[in-house]
Design a protein around this motif. Sequence first.
Motif, PDB file in Angstrom:
ATOM      1  N   ALA A   1      26.768  37.968  34.823  1.00 38.04           N
ATOM      2  CA  ALA A   1      26.105  37.547  33.590  1.00 38.04           C
ATOM      3  C   ALA A   1      26.815  38.071  32.345  1.00 38.04           C
ATOM      4  O   ALA A   1      26.892  37.373  31.333  1.00 38.04           O
ATOM      5  CB  ALA A   1      24.650  38.017  33.585  1.00 38.04           C
ATOM      6  N   VAL A   2      27.331  39.290  32.408  1.00 43.34           N
ATOM      7  CA  VAL A   2      27.831  39.918  31.175  1.00 43.34           C
ATOM      8  C   VAL A   2      29.341  40.079  31.103  1.00 43.34           C
ATOM      9  O   VAL A   2      29.875  40.307  30.022  1.00 43.34           O
ATOM     10  CB  VAL A   2      27.166  41.289  30.915  1.00 43.34           C
ATOM     11  N   GLU A   3      30.047  39.979  32.199  1.00 43.29           N
ATOM     12  CA  GLU A   3      31.494  40.125  32.174  1.00 43.29           C
ATOM     13  C   GLU A   3      32.152  38.757  32.060  1.00 43.29           C
ATOM     14  O   GLU A   3      31.683  37.787  32.632  1.00 43.29           O
ATOM     15  CB  GLU A   3      32.003  40.840  33.434  1.00 43.29           C
ATOM     16  N   CYS A   4      33.229  38.715  31.366  1.00 45.19           N
ATOM     17  CA  CYS A   4      33.961  37.462  31.181  1.00 45.19           C
ATOM     18  C   CYS A   4      35.166  37.443  32.119  1.00 45.19           C
ATOM     19  O   CYS A   4      36.316  37.401  31.684  1.00 45.19           O
ATOM     20  CB  CYS A   4      34.408  37.320  29.740  1.00 45.19           C
ATOM     21  N   VAL A   5      34.907  37.483  33.415  1.00 43.80           N
ATOM     22  CA  VAL A   5      35.963  37.509  34.414  1.00 43.80           C
ATOM     23  C   VAL A   5      35.846  36.255  35.266  1.00 43.80           C
ATOM     24  O   VAL A   5      34.800  35.999  35.857  1.00 43.80           O
ATOM     25  CB  VAL A   5      35.850  38.769  35.312  1.00 43.80           C
ATOM     26  N   GLU A   6      36.899  35.470  35.284  1.00 49.41           N
ATOM     27  CA  GLU A   6      36.915  34.287  36.133  1.00 49.41           C
ATOM     28  C   GLU A   6      36.970  34.720  37.591  1.00 49.41           C
ATOM     29  O   GLU A   6      37.464  35.796  37.908  1.00 49.41           O
ATOM     30  CB  GLU A   6      38.150  33.434  35.807  1.00 49.41           C
ATOM     31  N   GLU A   7      36.489  33.868  38.475  1.00 50.95           N
ATOM     32  CA  GLU A   7      36.498  34.201  39.905  1.00 50.95           C
ATOM     33  C   GLU A   7      37.920  34.516  40.363  1.00 50.95           C
ATOM     34  O   GLU A   7      38.856  33.767  40.105  1.00 50.95           O
ATOM     35  CB  GLU A   7      35.933  33.031  40.711  1.00 50.95           C
ATOM     36  N   GLY A   8      38.074  35.643  41.015  1.00 47.47           N
ATOM     37  CA  GLY A   8      39.377  36.048  41.520  1.00 47.47           C
ATOM     38  C   GLY A   8      40.322  36.556  40.453  1.00 47.47           C
ATOM     39  O   GLY A   8      41.511  36.719  40.707  1.00 47.47           O
ATOM     40  N   GLN A   9      39.818  36.840  39.264  1.00 48.91           N
ATOM     41  CA  GLN A   9      40.700  37.211  38.156  1.00 48.91           C
ATOM     42  C   GLN A   9      40.372  38.570  37.549  1.00 48.91           C
ATOM     43  O   GLN A   9      40.595  38.798  36.369  1.00 48.91           O
ATOM     44  CB  GLN A   9      40.630  36.140  37.060  1.00 48.91           C
ATOM     45  N   LEU A  10      39.839  39.475  38.331  1.00 47.80           N
ATOM     46  CA  LEU A  10      39.510  40.799  37.822  1.00 47.80           C
ATOM     47  C   LEU A  10      40.751  41.514  37.314  1.00 47.80           C
ATOM     48  O   LEU A  10      40.740  42.157  36.280  1.00 47.80           O
ATOM     49  CB  LEU A  10      38.838  41.632  38.920  1.00 47.80           C
ATOM     50  N   PHE A  11      41.852  41.375  38.040  1.00 48.89           N
ATOM     51  CA  PHE A  11      43.099  42.037  37.663  1.00 48.89           C
ATOM     52  C   PHE A  11      43.949  41.072  36.859  1.00 48.89           C
ATOM     53  O   PHE A  11      44.162  39.938  37.259  1.00 48.89           O
ATOM     54  CB  PHE A  11      43.855  42.488  38.921  1.00 48.89           C
TER      55      PHE A  11
ATOM     56  N   VAL B   1      47.229  38.789  47.129  1.00 45.29           N
ATOM     57  CA  VAL B   1      46.278  38.823  48.242  1.00 45.29           C
ATOM     58  C   VAL B   1      45.570  40.167  48.289  1.00 45.29           C
ATOM     59  O   VAL B   1      44.351  40.240  48.494  1.00 45.29           O
ATOM     60  CB  VAL B   1      46.987  38.518  49.581  1.00 45.29           C
ATOM     61  N   ARG B   2      46.307  41.257  48.067  1.00 46.98           N
ATOM     62  CA  ARG B   2      45.686  42.585  48.098  1.00 46.98           C
ATOM     63  C   ARG B   2      44.643  42.736  46.995  1.00 46.98           C
ATOM     64  O   ARG B   2      43.547  43.236  47.228  1.00 46.98           O
ATOM     65  CB  ARG B   2      46.759  43.663  47.962  1.00 46.98           C
ATOM     66  N   LEU B   3      44.982  42.308  45.806  1.00 45.25           N
ATOM     67  CA  LEU B   3      44.046  42.445  44.683  1.00 45.25           C
ATOM     68  C   LEU B   3      42.820  41.557  44.878  1.00 45.25           C
ATOM     69  O   LEU B   3      41.704  41.943  44.514  1.00 45.25           O
ATOM     70  CB  LEU B   3      44.751  42.137  43.362  1.00 45.25           C
ATOM     71  N   GLU B   4      43.013  40.401  45.469  1.00 48.11           N
ATOM     72  CA  GLU B   4      41.877  39.523  45.758  1.00 48.11           C
ATOM     73  C   GLU B   4      40.927  40.196  46.751  1.00 48.11           C
ATOM     74  O   GLU B   4      39.708  40.156  46.585  1.00 48.11           O
ATOM     75  CB  GLU B   4      42.383  38.195  46.317  1.00 48.11           C
ATOM     76  N   LYS B   5      41.480  40.843  47.771  1.00 47.96           N
ATOM     77  CA  LYS B   5      40.652  41.548  48.751  1.00 47.96           C
ATOM     78  C   LYS B   5      39.912  42.719  48.117  1.00 47.96           C
ATOM     79  O   LYS B   5      38.748  42.988  48.452  1.00 47.96           O
ATOM     80  CB  LYS B   5      41.512  42.036  49.922  1.00 47.96           C
ATOM     81  N   ILE B   6      40.560  43.413  47.206  1.00 52.22           N
ATOM     82  CA  ILE B   6      39.913  44.528  46.505  1.00 52.22           C
ATOM     83  C   ILE B   6      38.743  44.018  45.679  1.00 52.22           C
ATOM     84  O   ILE B   6      37.647  44.590  45.694  1.00 52.22           O
ATOM     85  CB  ILE B   6      40.936  45.294  45.631  1.00 52.22           C
ATOM     86  N   GLN B   7      38.950  42.925  44.956  1.00 46.00           N
ATOM     87  CA  GLN B   7      37.866  42.363  44.153  1.00 46.00           C
ATOM     88  C   GLN B   7      36.721  41.892  45.048  1.00 46.00           C
ATOM     89  O   GLN B   7      35.548  42.128  44.734  1.00 46.00           O
ATOM     90  CB  GLN B   7      38.363  41.208  43.286  1.00 46.00           C
ATOM     91  N   GLU B   8      37.037  41.261  46.168  1.00 46.52           N
ATOM     92  CA  GLU B   8      35.995  40.810  47.090  1.00 46.52           C
ATOM     93  C   GLU B   8      35.180  41.988  47.620  1.00 46.52           C
ATOM     94  O   GLU B   8      33.957  41.895  47.735  1.00 46.52           O
ATOM     95  CB  GLU B   8      36.616  40.032  48.259  1.00 46.52           C
ATOM     96  N   ALA B   9      35.843  43.096  47.934  1.00 44.23           N
ATOM     97  CA  ALA B   9      35.139  44.283  48.427  1.00 44.23           C
ATOM     98  C   ALA B   9      34.214  44.854  47.357  1.00 44.23           C
ATOM     99  O   ALA B   9      33.070  45.236  47.644  1.00 44.23           O
ATOM    100  CB  ALA B   9      36.139  45.343  48.884  1.00 44.23           C
ATOM    101  N   MET B  10      34.696  44.902  46.123  1.00 41.42           N
ATOM    102  CA  MET B  10      33.879  45.400  45.023  1.00 41.42           C
ATOM    103  C   MET B  10      32.642  44.504  44.839  1.00 41.42           C
ATOM    104  O   MET B  10      31.522  44.995  44.721  1.00 41.42           O
ATOM    105  CB  MET B  10      34.682  45.448  43.721  1.00 41.42           C
ATOM    106  N   GLU B  11      32.856  43.204  44.843  1.00 37.57           N
ATOM    107  CA  GLU B  11      31.748  42.277  44.649  1.00 37.57           C
ATOM    108  C   GLU B  11      30.756  42.331  45.808  1.00 37.57           C
ATOM    109  O   GLU B  11      29.543  42.222  45.602  1.00 37.57           O
ATOM    110  CB  GLU B  11      32.278  40.861  44.430  1.00 37.57           C
TER     111      GLU B  11
END
Length: 143
Positions: A81-91, A113-123
């Motif tokens: 709701a409050v962050e302006c991060v596109e899906e898969g674009q945290l980094f 691929v590694r950063l995507e997995k990190i974001q998925e784990a966080m989410e």
Amino acid sequence: MQISSRFTIAIHVLICIETFKNDYKVTSDFLASSVNVNPVVIRRLLQQLKKAGIVHVIRGSGGTDIAKSLDKITLLDIYNAVECVEEGQLFHFHENPNQFCPVGKNIHTILDVRLEKIQEAMEKEMKSTTIQDVINDAKKLVQ
């Protein structure tokens, strides 16, 4: 990488709304005094939470309340709701790595691929924690 303070402020705001709903009219000024920020920051944040269906906001000095059951609101809901991060674009990558450098030309292949997995784990972790969980922890400390 750093998630903006909007995320933690939003959690703070929701805890305040729940904690003080029966004793005070919970307005943006009231919330701003707890967070120690300008009320405009809170108003913008409340609009984002309202748009996501997390809070009800009554215009003027009507106050705010939580729109959903606390055990149905996850940290991921708030984050989205409050962050302006596109899906898969945290980094965020630097824009133009040197394509003549063996590291620069391969950096996306090395990290994507590694950063995507990190974001998925966080989410996934955020999705497993509700505002009710956080409020239960807060109640132990706020007496």
